[in-house]
Scaffold this motif. Structure first.
Motif, PDB file in Angstrom:
ATOM      1  N   SER A 162     -14.343  -8.740   3.726  1.00 42.80           N
ATOM      2  CA  SER A 162     -15.649  -8.385   3.121  1.00 42.80           C
ATOM      3  C   SER A 162     -16.045  -9.315   2.246  1.00 42.80           C
ATOM      4  CB  SER A 162     -15.472  -7.180   2.491  1.00 42.80           C
ATOM      5  OG  SER A 162     -14.221  -7.263   1.299  1.00 42.80           O
TER       6      SER A 162
ATOM      7  N   THR B 116       6.370  -6.706   8.983  1.00 43.92           N
ATOM      8  CA  THR B 116       5.319  -6.234   9.879  1.00 43.92           C
ATOM      9  C   THR B 116       4.632  -7.084  10.762  1.00 43.92           C
ATOM     10  OG1 THR B 116       5.376  -4.354   8.275  1.00 43.92           O
ATOM     11  CG2 THR B 116       3.426  -4.314   9.637  1.00 43.92           C
TER      12      THR B 116
ATOM     13  N   ILE C 197       3.454   0.239  14.849  1.00 43.47           N
ATOM     14  CA  ILE C 197       4.375  -0.645  14.301  1.00 43.47           C
ATOM     15  C   ILE C 197       4.836  -0.045  12.950  1.00 43.47           C
ATOM     16  CG2 ILE C 197       4.732  -2.884  13.209  1.00 43.47           C
ATOM     17  CD1 ILE C 197       4.410  -3.252  16.060  1.00 43.47           C
TER      18      ILE C 197
ATOM     19  N   GLN D 129      -7.535  -8.450  10.022  1.00 44.04           N
ATOM     20  CA  GLN D 129      -8.587  -7.389   9.300  1.00 44.04           C
ATOM     21  C   GLN D 129      -8.209  -7.697   7.885  1.00 44.04           C
ATOM     22  OE1 GLN D 129      -8.265  -3.856  10.948  1.00 44.04           O
ATOM     23  NE2 GLN D 129      -9.327  -4.352  12.832  1.00 44.04           N
TER      24      GLN D 129
ATOM     25  N   GLY E 176      -3.860 -11.770  -0.521  1.00 44.71           N
ATOM     26  CA  GLY E 176      -2.586 -12.127  -0.256  1.00 44.71           C
ATOM     27  C   GLY E 176      -1.450 -10.888  -0.955  1.00 44.71           C
TER      28      GLY E 176
ATOM     29  N   ASN F 214       0.779  -1.378  -0.212  1.00 39.88           N
ATOM     30  CA  ASN F 214      -0.140  -0.024   0.141  1.00 39.88           C
ATOM     31  C   ASN F 214       1.018   1.214  -0.139  1.00 39.88           C
ATOM     32  OD1 ASN F 214      -3.031   0.647   0.102  1.00 39.88           O
ATOM     33  ND2 ASN F 214      -2.083   1.863   1.710  1.00 39.88           N
ATOM     34  N   HIS F 215       2.094   1.063   0.797  1.00 40.22           N
ATOM     35  CA  HIS F 215       3.082   2.154   0.810  1.00 40.22           C
ATOM     36  C   HIS F 215       3.292   2.776  -0.695  1.00 40.22           C
ATOM     37  CE1 HIS F 215       6.356   4.342   2.682  1.00 40.22           C
ATOM     38  NE2 HIS F 215       6.952   4.031   1.126  1.00 40.22           N
TER      39      HIS F 215
ATOM     40  N   GLY G 101      -2.110   0.058   9.959  1.00 42.21           N
ATOM     41  CA  GLY G 101      -2.629   0.607   8.730  1.00 42.21           C
ATOM     42  C   GLY G 101      -3.719   1.836   8.863  1.00 42.21           C
ATOM     43  N   ALA G 102      -4.052   2.456   7.678  1.00 41.32           N
ATOM     44  CA  ALA G 102      -5.173   3.477   7.814  1.00 41.32           C
ATOM     45  C   ALA G 102      -6.051   3.244   6.513  1.00 41.32           C
ATOM     46  CB  ALA G 102      -4.659   4.621   8.148  1.00 41.32           C
TER      47      ALA G 102
ATOM     48  N   MET H  84      -4.417  -3.727  -7.452  1.00 38.85           N
ATOM     49  CA  MET H  84      -3.772  -3.649  -5.938  1.00 38.85           C
ATOM     50  C   MET H  84      -4.891  -2.639  -5.439  1.00 38.85           C
ATOM     51  SD  MET H  84      -1.678  -4.280  -3.575  1.00 38.85           S
ATOM     52  CE  MET H  84      -1.000  -3.373  -2.038  1.00 38.85           C
TER      53      MET H  84
ATOM     54  N   GLY I 146      -5.371  -8.685   2.781  1.00 42.69           N
ATOM     55  CA  GLY I 146      -4.141  -7.976   2.180  1.00 42.69           C
ATOM     56  C   GLY I 146      -2.775  -8.766   2.556  1.00 42.69           C
TER      57      GLY I 146
HETATM   58  N1  LIG Z   1       3.034   0.170   9.623  1.00 38.87           N
HETATM   59  C1  LIG Z   1       3.472  -0.834   8.725  1.00 38.87           C
HETATM   60  O1  LIG Z   1       4.816  -1.034   8.873  1.00 38.87           O
HETATM   61  C2  LIG Z   1       2.770  -1.377   7.599  1.00 38.87           C
HETATM   62  C3  LIG Z   1       3.442  -2.228   6.760  1.00 38.87           C
HETATM   63  C4  LIG Z   1       2.578  -2.818   5.715  1.00 38.87           C
HETATM   64  C5  LIG Z   1       1.400  -2.309   5.596  1.00 38.87           C
HETATM   65  N2  LIG Z   1       0.935  -1.164   6.216  1.00 38.87           N
HETATM   66  C6  LIG Z   1      -0.399  -0.731   6.236  1.00 38.87           C
HETATM   67  O2  LIG Z   1      -1.283  -1.735   6.439  1.00 38.87           O
HETATM   68  C7  LIG Z   1      -2.389  -1.594   5.608  1.00 38.87           C
HETATM   69  C8  LIG Z   1      -2.801  -3.082   4.703  1.00 38.87           C
HETATM   70  O3  LIG Z   1      -1.698  -3.195   3.804  1.00 38.87           O
HETATM   71  P1  LIG Z   1      -1.599  -4.447   3.104  1.00 38.87           P
HETATM   72  O4  LIG Z   1      -0.288  -4.474   2.248  1.00 38.87           O
HETATM   73  O5  LIG Z   1      -1.896  -5.680   3.654  1.00 38.87           O
HETATM   74  O6  LIG Z   1      -2.818  -4.006   2.127  1.00 38.87           O
HETATM   75  P2  LIG Z   1      -3.729  -4.510   0.954  1.00 38.87           P
HETATM   76  O7  LIG Z   1      -2.973  -5.829   0.527  1.00 38.87           O
HETATM   77  O8  LIG Z   1      -3.817  -3.646  -0.040  1.00 38.87           O
HETATM   78  O9  LIG Z   1      -4.827  -5.089   1.916  1.00 38.87           O
HETATM   79  C9  LIG Z   1      -6.156  -4.492   1.267  1.00 38.87           C
HETATM   80  C10 LIG Z   1      -7.279  -5.317   2.274  1.00 38.87           C
HETATM   81  O10 LIG Z   1      -7.578  -4.895   3.439  1.00 38.87           O
HETATM   82  C11 LIG Z   1      -8.778  -5.064   3.708  1.00 38.87           C
HETATM   83  N3  LIG Z   1      -9.664  -3.682   4.256  1.00 38.87           N
HETATM   84  C12 LIG Z   1      -9.974  -2.737   3.644  1.00 38.87           C
HETATM   85  N4  LIG Z   1     -10.834  -2.035   4.481  1.00 38.87           N
HETATM   86  C13 LIG Z   1     -11.036  -2.594   5.473  1.00 38.87           C
HETATM   87  C14 LIG Z   1     -11.868  -2.495   6.590  1.00 38.87           C
HETATM   88  N5  LIG Z   1     -12.468  -1.418   6.833  1.00 38.87           N
HETATM   89  N6  LIG Z   1     -11.681  -3.344   7.604  1.00 38.87           N
HETATM   90  C15 LIG Z   1     -11.017  -4.613   7.526  1.00 38.87           C
HETATM   91  N7  LIG Z   1     -10.388  -4.991   6.333  1.00 38.87           N
HETATM   92  C16 LIG Z   1     -10.189  -4.008   5.307  1.00 38.87           C
HETATM   93  C17 LIG Z   1      -9.585  -5.629   2.456  1.00 38.87           C
HETATM   94  O11 LIG Z   1      -9.668  -6.910   2.718  1.00 38.87           O
HETATM   95  P3  LIG Z   1     -10.933  -7.704   2.427  1.00 38.87           P
HETATM   96  O12 LIG Z   1     -10.890  -7.517   0.784  1.00 38.87           O
HETATM   97  O13 LIG Z   1     -10.430  -9.137   2.597  1.00 38.87           O
HETATM   98  O14 LIG Z   1     -12.204  -7.113   2.917  1.00 38.87           O
HETATM   99  C18 LIG Z   1      -8.466  -5.408   1.331  1.00 38.87           C
HETATM  100  O15 LIG Z   1      -8.518  -6.325   0.333  1.00 38.87           O
HETATM  101  C19 LIG Z   1      -2.323  -0.349   4.550  1.00 38.87           C
HETATM  102  O16 LIG Z   1      -2.965   0.918   5.401  1.00 38.87           O
HETATM  103  C20 LIG Z   1      -0.788  -0.270   4.666  1.00 38.87           C
HETATM  104  O17 LIG Z   1      -0.438   0.962   4.230  1.00 38.87           O
HETATM  105  C21 LIG Z   1       1.721  -0.828   7.215  1.00 38.87           C
END
Ligand SMILES: NC(=O)c1ccc[n+]([C@@H]2O[C@H](COP(=O)([O-])OP(=O)(O)OC[C@H]3O[C@@H](n4cnc5c(N)ncnc54)[C@H](OP(=O)(O)O)[C@@H]3O)[C@@H](O)[C@H]2O)c1
Length: 338
Positions: free
Chosen positions: A191, A146, A283, A166, A330, A41-42, A258-259, A323, A169
Motif C-alpha cells: 500500500s 512459513t 500452510i 502481498q 519486515g 501477527n499470531h 494469512g487472513a 506492529m 510484513g
Molecule cells: N499460516 C502461517 O503459518 C502463518 C505464519 C506467519 C504469519 N501468518 C499470517 O500471515 C499474515 C501476515 O503475517 P505477517 O507476520 O507477515 O504480518 P505483518 O508483518 O503484520 O504484515 C502486515 C502487512 O501486510 C500487508 N497487508 C495488510 N493488508 C493487506 C492487503 N489487503 N493486501 C495486501 N497486503 C496487505 C501490509 O503491507 P503494506 O503495508 O506493505 O501494504 C502490512 O504492513 C497474518 O495474517 C499472519 O497471521 C500465517
C-alpha cells in the motif's frame, strides 16, 4: 540471579512483568538464555485473547534466539554456548502435519520467548545460522519458515518462476529474499510506495501499489504478458483471495497463509480453482525438518530476514503498538537482556 518474563494473566489483559527462579535443564532438555524475539501477527491475536482454551498465566511469543546455558542428561548435538532458535511447533519433528504435531504452539500451549530464560526440549530448538544477528535468526522460526515451506517445500519453486508477495510484513519480505536468492522473479505489492522501494532493494523485480491499483491482479497479468504468477503468497485472506486466483498462472501454486483482511467469507467460485488447474495449499509454519533445510539454505546463500526495527524487550507494548500500525517493512524485534 533470577529469570524475568512478561506473562498474560487474563485473556485480552495487559502483559505483566514477573520474576521467576532460574530454570535448570531436566533430561532431554536445555535452558536457553534468550537474546531476541520477533513479533508475529499470531502474537497479536494471542495477546488480544483471540485463541480459545489456552492456559493462564502464559508467557507469549513463539520466536526466539539465544544461547544454550544448561544441558540436561540424554541430550546429544547441543552444548553450552551454542546459539539456537526456537521452533514454533515443538512437537512437529518431520513428516506431514498431524493433529498431534500441530497441537502445541510455543507461546500458546508451552512457555514462549518473552522472557530471559527458556526451558525447552532439546529437539524443539535448532542451531542458528552463524552469520545472522540474534533478531534475524529469531525471525526464521515463524515467518521465515512459513515463506520457505510455501515456496520451496510445497511449491517446489524453480529459478525463473514468478512469485507474487502481498504487502511488506514478515512473511512477505522473507519470501522476497528466498525467491530472489533462488533465482525467481518477484512481484511485490504494497500500500506504500516507500515500502515498494524497499522491496526493490531487497530483491523484488517489479512492484504494484495495491491501494493505487486495487485491481492489482490485472497489473500482475500485465507484468507477466498475461500468463500470471507461478506462486502467490496469500496473506490477505477473504478480500484478496479472488484476485490472487486471477493473478495466478495456469497450474500455479497459491499458498494460503494469512487472513489480514478478516475471517469473513469470500465470493470466490470453486470453479475458478478448477479452471486455473490451481494448487491451493493451506500452510501453517513448518516442521523441524523444514527448518533444518531452510537454515541450510540461509547459511549457504547468506540470506538475512529484514528487521525493520528493534526495541528493548521491556518496551514490548510499544513494539506491539508499532506492529498494529503496520508501518513496518519486515520484522519487528525485541532485544532481550538479563
Ligand atoms: N499460516 C502461517 O503459518 C502463518 C505464519 C506467519 C504469519 N501468518 C499470517 O500471515 C499474515 C501476515 O503475517 P505477517 O507476520 O507477515 O504480518 P505483518 O508483518 O503484520 O504484515 C502486515 C502487512 O501486510 C500487508 N497487508 C495488510 N493488508 C493487506 C492487503 N489487503 N493486501 C495486501 N497486503 C496487505 C501490509 O503491507 P503494506 O503495508 O506493505 O501494504 C502490512 O504492513 C497474518 O495474517 C499472519 O497471521 C500465517
Amino acid at each position: 540471579m533470577r529469570a524475568r518474563a512478561f506473562q498474560i494473566e487474563a485473556e485480552g489483559g495487559p502483559l505483566r512483568r514477573v520474576d521467576k527462579a532460574l530454570p535448570s535443564a531436566g533430561p532431554g532438555e536445555v535452558v536457553v538464555a534468550l537474546r531476541a524475539t520477533t513479533i508475529n501477527n499470531h502474537d497479536l491475536i494471542n495477546l488480544a485473547g483471540g485463541y480459545r482454551g489456552l492456559p493462564l498465566p502464559r508467557i507469549p511469543f513463539s520466536d526466539g534466539c539465544g544461547e544454550v546455558v544448561d544441558v540436561g542428561n540424554a541430550v546429544s548435538g547441543l552444548r553450552r554456548g551454542d546459539r539456537v532458535i526456537v521452533q514454533f511447533f515443538p512437537n512437529w519433528q518431520a513428516g506431514p502435519p498431524t493433529a498431534a504435531a500441530l497441537s502445541t504452539v510455543r507461546g500458546d500451549h508451552v512457555e514462549g520467548c518473552l522472557q530471559t530464560h527458556l526451558r525447552a526440549r532439546a529437539d524443539a530448538v535448532f542451531k542458528a545460522p552463524d552469520h545472522l544477528s540474534d533478531a534475524e535468526a529469531a525471525a526464521l522460526g515463524c515467518s521465515g519458515l512459513t515463506a520457505w515451506r510455501s515456496l520451496v517445500v510445497e511449491g517446489c519453486l524453480k529459478p525463473g518462476q514468478v512469485v507474487v508477495v502481498q504487502g511488506s510484513g514478515g512473511v512477505s519480505t522473507c519470501a522476497i529474499s528466498i525467491a530472489h536468492a533462488l533465482g525467481a522473479r518477484v512481484i511485490a505489492t504494497s500500500s506504500s510506495n516507500d515500502k515498494l522501494l524497499q522491496a526493490r532493494a531487497l530483491g523484488a523485480d517489479a512492484t504494484v501499489n495495491y491501494r493505487e491499483q486495487p485491481d492489482w491482479a490485472k497489473a500482475v497479468l500485465k507484468l507477466t504478458e498475461g500468463r500470471g504468477a507461478d506462486h502467490i503468497i496469500e496473506v490477505g485472506g477473504p478480500d484478496t483471495f479472488a484476485q490472487s486466483l486471477r493473478a495466478l498462472s495456469l497450474g500455479g501454486h497459491l499458498s494460503v497463509i494469512g487472513a489480514l483482511t478478516g475471517t469473513h467469507g469470500t465470493d470466490l467460485s470453486p470453479r475458478a480453482i478448477m479452471a486455473k488447474n490451481a494448487t491451493v495449499k493451506g500452510i501453517t509454519v513448518g516442521s523441524r525438518e523444514h527448518l533444518q533445510d531452510f537454515c541450510r539454505m540461509v547459511a549457504s546463500t547468506g540470506m538475512r530476514p529484514r528487521i525493520a526495527r528493534s526495541f528493548v524487550w521491556t518496551d514490548a507494548d510499544a513494539a506491539l503498538a508499532c506492529m498494529r500500525e503496520q508501518r513496518h517493512f519486515g520484522k519487528l524485534a525485541l532485544a532481550i537482556t538479563d
